[in-house]
Design a protein around this motif. Structure first.
Motif, PDB file in Angstrom:
ATOM      1  N   GLU B  60       0.820  -1.230   0.000  1.00 17.76           N
ATOM      2  CA  GLU B  60       0.000   0.000   0.000  1.00 17.76           C
ATOM      3  C   GLU B  60       0.844   1.267   0.000  1.00 17.76           C
ATOM      4  O   GLU B  60       0.302   2.371   0.009  1.00 17.76           O
ATOM      5  N   ARG B  61       2.159   1.120   0.049  1.00 15.12           N
ATOM      6  CA  ARG B  61       3.108   2.250   0.082  1.00 15.12           C
ATOM      7  C   ARG B  61       2.782   3.231   1.228  1.00 15.12           C
ATOM      8  O   ARG B  61       2.561   4.440   1.013  1.00 15.12           O
ATOM      9  N   ALA B  62       2.810   2.682   2.427  1.00 18.62           N
ATOM     10  CA  ALA B  62       2.565   3.525   3.606  1.00 18.62           C
ATOM     11  C   ALA B  62       3.613   4.627   3.727  1.00 18.62           C
ATOM     12  O   ALA B  62       3.330   5.718   4.237  1.00 18.62           O
ATOM     13  N   ASP B  63       4.811   4.353   3.220  1.00 20.32           N
ATOM     14  CA  ASP B  63       5.895   5.350   3.311  1.00 20.32           C
ATOM     15  C   ASP B  63       5.519   6.659   2.596  1.00 20.32           C
ATOM     16  O   ASP B  63       5.827   7.747   3.078  1.00 20.32           O
ATOM     17  N   LEU B  64       4.804   6.526   1.472  1.00 22.50           N
ATOM     18  CA  LEU B  64       4.433   7.733   0.714  1.00 22.50           C
ATOM     19  C   LEU B  64       3.466   8.611   1.498  1.00 22.50           C
ATOM     20  O   LEU B  64       3.564   9.843   1.472  1.00 22.50           O
ATOM     21  N   ALA B  65       2.534   7.958   2.206  1.00 16.99           N
ATOM     22  CA  ALA B  65       1.565   8.721   3.008  1.00 16.99           C
ATOM     23  C   ALA B  65       2.272   9.465   4.136  1.00 16.99           C
ATOM     24  O   ALA B  65       1.964  10.634   4.409  1.00 16.99           O
ATOM     25  N   VAL B  66       3.218   8.785   4.771  1.00 17.11           N
ATOM     26  CA  VAL B  66       3.933   9.412   5.894  1.00 17.11           C
ATOM     27  C   VAL B  66       4.774  10.586   5.392  1.00 17.11           C
ATOM     28  O   VAL B  66       4.709  11.699   5.934  1.00 17.11           O
ATOM     29  N   ILE B  67       5.533  10.339   4.325  1.00 10.43           N
ATOM     30  CA  ILE B  67       6.387  11.402   3.765  1.00 10.43           C
ATOM     31  C   ILE B  67       5.531  12.581   3.274  1.00 10.43           C
ATOM     32  O   ILE B  67       5.865  13.746   3.526  1.00 10.43           O
ATOM     33  N   GLY B  68       4.411  12.250   2.621  1.00  8.79           N
ATOM     34  CA  GLY B  68       3.500  13.291   2.119  1.00  8.79           C
ATOM     35  C   GLY B  68       2.996  14.173   3.247  1.00  8.79           C
ATOM     36  O   GLY B  68       3.001  15.403   3.148  1.00  8.79           O
ATOM     37  N   GLY B  69       2.572  13.539   4.332  1.00 13.52           N
ATOM     38  CA  GLY B  69       2.064  14.275   5.500  1.00 13.52           C
ATOM     39  C   GLY B  69       3.144  15.150   6.112  1.00 13.52           C
ATOM     40  O   GLY B  69       2.910  16.305   6.477  1.00 13.52           O
ATOM     41  N   GLY B 103      13.955   8.752  -3.514  1.00 16.11           N
ATOM     42  CA  GLY B 103      13.180   9.976  -3.250  1.00 16.11           C
ATOM     43  C   GLY B 103      13.777  10.877  -2.187  1.00 16.11           C
ATOM     44  O   GLY B 103      14.989  10.873  -1.950  1.00 16.11           O
ATOM     45  N   GLU B 104      12.868  11.553  -1.512  1.00 21.22           N
ATOM     46  CA  GLU B 104      13.333  12.638  -0.642  1.00 21.22           C
ATOM     47  C   GLU B 104      13.192  12.331   0.845  1.00 21.22           C
ATOM     48  O   GLU B 104      13.165  13.260   1.659  1.00 21.22           O
ATOM     49  N   THR B 105      13.123  11.079   1.189  1.00 18.95           N
ATOM     50  CA  THR B 105      12.904  10.728   2.604  1.00 18.95           C
ATOM     51  C   THR B 105      13.954  11.361   3.517  1.00 18.95           C
ATOM     52  O   THR B 105      13.621  11.974   4.529  1.00 18.95           O
ATOM     53  N   MET B 106      15.207  11.180   3.124  1.00 19.54           N
ATOM     54  CA  MET B 106      16.305  11.695   3.966  1.00 19.54           C
ATOM     55  C   MET B 106      16.156  13.210   4.159  1.00 19.54           C
ATOM     56  O   MET B 106      16.296  13.711   5.278  1.00 19.54           O
ATOM     57  N   GLN B 107      15.848  13.904   3.058  1.00 18.05           N
ATOM     58  CA  GLN B 107      15.715  15.359   3.135  1.00 18.05           C
ATOM     59  C   GLN B 107      14.558  15.760   4.045  1.00 18.05           C
ATOM     60  O   GLN B 107      14.662  16.721   4.828  1.00 18.05           O
ATOM     61  N   VAL B 108      13.448  14.988   3.966  1.00 19.99           N
ATOM     62  CA  VAL B 108      12.280  15.292   4.802  1.00 19.99           C
ATOM     63  C   VAL B 108      12.633  15.129   6.285  1.00 19.99           C
ATOM     64  O   VAL B 108      12.256  15.957   7.126  1.00 19.99           O
ATOM     65  N   VAL B 109      13.375  14.081   6.579  1.00 21.14           N
ATOM     66  CA  VAL B 109      13.763  13.835   7.982  1.00 21.14           C
ATOM     67  C   VAL B 109      14.711  14.930   8.473  1.00 21.14           C
ATOM     68  O   VAL B 109      14.559  15.439   9.589  1.00 21.14           O
ATOM     69  N   ILE B 110      15.660  15.292   7.629  1.00 22.33           N
ATOM     70  CA  ILE B 110      16.607  16.362   8.017  1.00 22.33           C
ATOM     71  C   ILE B 110      15.857  17.677   8.232  1.00 22.33           C
ATOM     72  O   ILE B 110      16.107  18.393   9.209  1.00 22.33           O
ATOM     73  N   THR B 111      14.875  17.963   7.352  1.00 18.88           N
ATOM     74  CA  THR B 111      14.080  19.196   7.514  1.00 18.88           C
ATOM     75  C   THR B 111      13.329  19.162   8.845  1.00 18.88           C
ATOM     76  O   THR B 111      13.266  20.173   9.555  1.00 18.88           O
ATOM     77  N   ALA B 112      12.762  18.003   9.172  1.00 14.58           N
ATOM     78  CA  ALA B 112      12.043  17.864  10.454  1.00 14.58           C
ATOM     79  C   ALA B 112      12.984  18.159  11.611  1.00 14.58           C
ATOM     80  O   ALA B 112      12.622  18.867  12.564  1.00 14.58           O
ATOM     81  N   MET B 113      14.211  17.647  11.513  1.00 18.68           N
ATOM     82  CA  MET B 113      15.184  17.866  12.596  1.00 18.68           C
ATOM     83  C   MET B 113      15.578  19.337  12.690  1.00 18.68           C
ATOM     84  O   MET B 113      15.761  19.858  13.795  1.00 18.68           O
ATOM     85  N   GLN B 114      15.696  19.979  11.540  1.00 21.78           N
ATOM     86  CA  GLN B 114      16.091  21.393  11.548  1.00 21.78           C
ATOM     87  C   GLN B 114      14.962  22.300  12.041  1.00 21.78           C
ATOM     88  O   GLN B 114      15.195  23.233  12.799  1.00 21.78           O
TER      89      GLN B 114
END
Lengths: 191, 177
Positions: B60-69, B103-114
């Protein structure tokens, strides 16, 4: 009886219905009223027409929102009376919605360590109402899911809901009312 | 659903009855609702810990929903916290880890941390996610270079929350020295 004023007293005297008092939740007269009467009598003795949306069911639901009224309602047997009303008026969507709203509000403030008096029958009635095509509407779905959400704070109710096949009902409701944010929130929000 | 998913026995039933896709659809439909996104991530975190649900979560690609949110609600701490938590449990699933390398998972996580550098929980779960990504050789290659790129920022976060034992434990997996 401490915090009411002349306006409240006049309201009480002028009105022959309970709802006028209940619409102003600050009126402590309602609390004394709750102690004087038995909810069971109100709920069961009155015909279904009186229990319709603008009457007693609505009053009880409105009262149950406020923490100061929750204890007296529970003490006076409000949960059992609400469940009985659901049982007696199973096909009445308004009563089912109001009753689910009352149960939801009451369950919301009962800690996971205190006992919840819904019992298996209460969960069964909520699930039945959620499944009944005649009662199926977004408001009832949200309130019903709310009851199950707060009941699921209690380990035994998680088990009861699963045993009564509640999980497929919850998922079906979620899919059926996908566009309704209130329904969706009741599904996923923590307590 | 969130409360029911506390019990592992219920998690399998929720997955089997289509609960994962219902949650993902709800998150997609109400993508602008931050509360729903954070709660949805919380449920996904619970559900994706059960091996019975691994296949469904990947399918179901749960990762996409989490990253999207997380992308849509960068400034909402609760979404970032629950999002990182959900990602950390998704990262433990082999097939999902492959998706998380793209994709951009790493960037999304880094943005969250920043964006939430002072929130210990966001930092903790982000470090937990990064640590999990380093556990397999394929994802390690991708993430090691990305971590090296942001090393100073990550070390700064580590220093800022030096009193948080759990966070330090996850940091040690990333910077063993």
């Amino acid at each position: 009886m401490r915090h009411y004023n002349k306006k409240h007293v006049r309201m009480y005297e002028a009105s022959s219905t309970f709802i006028c008092l209940c619409s102003d939740f600050r009126c402590r007269l309602v609390v004394s009223h709750i102690h004087c009467f038995s909810f069971r009598c109100w709920f069961l003795a009155l015909p279904a027409t009186i229990l319709q949306s603008n009457s007693l069911g609505g009053a009880l639901r409105n009262l149950s929102v406020h923490s100061e009224f929750q204890k007296p309602i529970i003490k006076a047997g409000g949960i059992a009376a609400t469940i009985s009303a659901m049982d007696h008026h199973a096909r009445d969507d308004k009563i089912q919605t109001l009753a689910c709203g009352t149960l939801r509000n009451l369950a919301a403030n009962i800690s996971s360590k205190s006992p919840l008096e819904f019992g298996e029958k209460g969960v069964q009635l909520v699930l039945s109402a959620m499944q009944d095509p005649k009662c199926r509407n977004a408001k009832l779905a949200a309130q019903g899911c709310g009851v199950l959400r707060f009941a699921a704070k209690h380990g035994d109710y998680r088990e009861i809901t699963a045993r009564l096949n509640g999980i497929p009902v919850i998922i079906e409701t979620m899919e059926l009312f996908q566009s309704d944010v209130a329904v969706q929130k009741e599904h996923v929000k923590p307590c | 659903m969130l409360n029911l998913s506390i019990d592992k026995a219920n998690n399998a039933t929720i997955g089997k009855e289509g609960g994962i896709s219902a949650i993902l659809e709800s998150m997609e439909y109400h993508c602008k609702d931050a509360n729903l996104q954070s709660s949805g991530c919380g449920v996904l975190w619970n559900l994706s810990m059960l091996p019975d649900n691994f296949r469904l979560v990947v399918q179901e690609r749960a990762d996409l929903a989490v990253i999207g949110g997380m992308k849509l609600h960068e400034q909402v701490c609760a979404v970032q916290k629950k999002g990182c938590l959900a990602l950390s449990s998704l990262a433990a699933i082999d097939e999902c880890r492959a998706f998380l390398c793209e994709g951009e998972t790493m960037q999304v996580v880094i943005t969250a941390m920043q964006c939430h550098d002072k929130d210990a929980q966001v930092q903790k779960y982000a470090f937990k996610f990064l640590g999990t990504m380093l556990t397999s050789s394929d994802s390690k290659k991708v993430y090691k270079s990305a971590i090296a790129k942001h090393e100073s920022a990550l070390r700064q976060a580590m220093k800022l929350h030096s009193d948080n034992a759990d966070l330090q434990k996850y940091c040690c997996k990333i910077f063993p020295s």
